[in-house]
Design a protein around this motif. Sequence first.
Motif, mmCIF file in Angstrom:
data_model
loop_
_atom_site.group_PDB
_atom_site.id
_atom_site.type_symbol
_atom_site.label_atom_id
_atom_site.label_comp_id
_atom_site.label_asym_id
_atom_site.label_seq_id
_atom_site.Cartn_x
_atom_site.Cartn_y
_atom_site.Cartn_z
ATOM 1 N N GLN A 1 -4.609 -8.538 -15.441
ATOM 2 C CA GLN A 1 -5.881 -8.532 -16.138
ATOM 3 C C GLN A 1 -6.867 -7.564 -15.503
ATOM 4 N N ARG A 2 -6.503 -6.990 -14.418
ATOM 5 C CA ARG A 2 -7.400 -6.068 -13.734
ATOM 6 C C ARG A 2 -7.343 -4.700 -14.399
ATOM 7 N N SER A 3 -8.467 -4.091 -14.538
ATOM 8 C CA SER A 3 -8.534 -2.799 -15.224
ATOM 9 C C SER A 3 -7.899 -1.686 -14.404
ATOM 10 N N GLU A 4 -7.935 -1.770 -13.080
ATOM 11 C CA GLU A 4 -7.366 -0.715 -12.263
ATOM 12 C C GLU A 4 -5.841 -0.724 -12.282
ATOM 13 N N ASP A 5 -5.229 -1.784 -12.800
ATOM 14 C CA ASP A 5 -3.767 -1.841 -12.882
ATOM 15 C C ASP A 5 -3.226 -1.284 -14.177
ATOM 16 N N VAL A 6 -4.109 -0.886 -15.083
ATOM 17 C CA VAL A 6 -3.657 -0.342 -16.375
ATOM 18 C C VAL A 6 -3.106 1.061 -16.144
ATOM 19 N N ASN B 1 -4.784 11.096 -10.365
ATOM 20 C CA ASN B 1 -6.197 10.668 -10.359
ATOM 21 C C ASN B 1 -6.351 9.162 -10.549
ATOM 22 N N SER B 2 -5.356 8.394 -10.094
ATOM 23 C CA SER B 2 -5.474 6.930 -10.196
ATOM 24 C C SER B 2 -6.009 6.302 -8.911
ATOM 25 N N GLY B 3 -5.892 7.024 -7.819
ATOM 26 C CA GLY B 3 -6.325 6.470 -6.535
ATOM 27 C C GLY B 3 -5.320 5.541 -5.881
ATOM 28 N N ILE B 4 -4.162 5.379 -6.496
ATOM 29 C CA ILE B 4 -3.115 4.496 -5.958
ATOM 30 C C ILE B 4 -1.940 5.362 -5.539
ATOM 31 N N ILE B 5 -1.524 5.198 -4.314
ATOM 32 C CA ILE B 5 -0.406 5.979 -3.798
ATOM 33 C C ILE B 5 0.896 5.358 -4.292
#
Length: 550
Positions: A431-436, A460-464
């Motif tokens: 449900q978290r927006s950053e996981d989309v 550009n997601s900020g997740i390695i």
Amino acid sequence: MSGNRNTSSLPFLPGYTFRDLTKSAFHRPQTLEYKDGYPLPRRPSAGIGQDPLFSDELIQQEDSELTFETGNLTHSAYDRDLYQPFIPAYVTLDKKVLRFYAFFSEDVSCCPEEDCRIRPVIIYYFLEDDTICIYEPVVENSGMPQGKRLKRQRLPKNEYGEYYTWKDLNLAMDLEAFGVKYHIIQCDGFTKKFLESEGIILNDPELMPLDPHRRRLEKPKPCPTTLADAEEKYKFFTLDRKVLRFFALWEEADSLRGKTSPVTIRYFLVDNTVEVRLVGEPNSGREAFTGLMGRIRLPKKIKTGSESFPSCFLEISPQEVEEYYSPKDFQVGQRVKLLGRSFLLCDCDDFTKEYYKSKHPDMDMKPIKIKARTQQSVLKKIVAPYNGFGSLEDSLQNCLSLIPEPPRRNVMKMLDNSHKVLRFSAVLDSQRSEDVGRRFILSYFLANDAISIFEKPTNNSGIIGGRFLEKTRIPKPGSTVDNPEYYSPADLAIGATVDVFGHRFLLTDADQYVLTYLEANSSDIPEQTLESLRQKLRPGMEKEQAAREK
């Protein structure tokens, strides 16, 4: 003479013998042999260096050349056989020993209960070489150094250089050896027969005097006044040194991983005390001592009165104890708690089994057999509950042995399915927006039913991106630690959700090899799983086939 005599007819006189310069053997002939373990002397058949004997040459000359008319000077072979062969003393008297029983008195200066002590000894006289050995029988728990008092040697008789012989020994006499007087009182049957055959008249045997301290102990004492005293004395004389021994596992409650240590529990029947000792192991990481609990009488139930007052003593007095631990409280296969420590009784020795068979036949003392393929229920019985560290199989191996071994694998399955991997595309159901938009590749390894998850990097997601989960078996939601149920290829359908330790992954796509493999093993795969894969992968497969045909 060392030379050989000439074989010509020359007189056997000095100057008529010649030396053989080529002779190199000068060994003496063998005159003693053993047959069936018995020494047998024999006459030499040859001289030194295998030369003929002079006596044989004289006999030959006597028969052929040296003939005398005087009959008094001739000796026939019958006369020579009258002489008996010489047998040395070390052959005749070998292993023949005279045995005398004696005692000596030892003064006791610093004891008010006795002024002297009687100590019995045995005197051995070896007829082979006239040596004497004095031995004191060992008495258990005597507190005195006993055993051999005088090693085997010739014993001086006086200051003139004379030694004791068997002719000087008799009953009812004193034998002085290096300042100690031994009084001989008796001898065995062989010694008596030997001395009487040699013409020695033996004195009358005597009895061993009773030690003053032992005489005082053997005086009749009054019977115990109470029944408790009589029972205590009876237990001491009948149950002393009778110990029940159990082999157990100590379940250490303060250990994070539920570590168990092998211990030995001893129950002393003479006074109902209990002792617990650790089984020493090299490189165990423990201190040098092995005692876990000293020998004490353990209270099982303490009296609870209506009035309780604070006590300044930590020890519990016998008046406060209502019941102590007894042999009935120790049964193999069950747990027993001693001073706050929990022990699982696994086995016992043979004496303990016989004791329970005769005294408590209703108790079953069958040992616990822990095998390598023990179910997960054994893990719950032996150690603390699973805490989530490591796999269940690895935690179980820590319970089966102190030195954990790798769990057993299905070798045939690993060989048949080596390098066979089912790959799926998945997204994170969150449900978290950053996981989309986070994309993952879920790989299922058929060799060991393990799953690994790899995250694709996103711009550009900020997740390695990278490895999200290493290869491990994932249990299904709702499965218990005792009976875990892991994910299998039958559960991996397009659109299905895989719960990985709290993270939900939605399967969106798969490789074409997944459909090919599952259709080849359709007997173990539900039809819904196969249909979902066909709907997703059939259009792509048809397009590829049409492109190939063009």
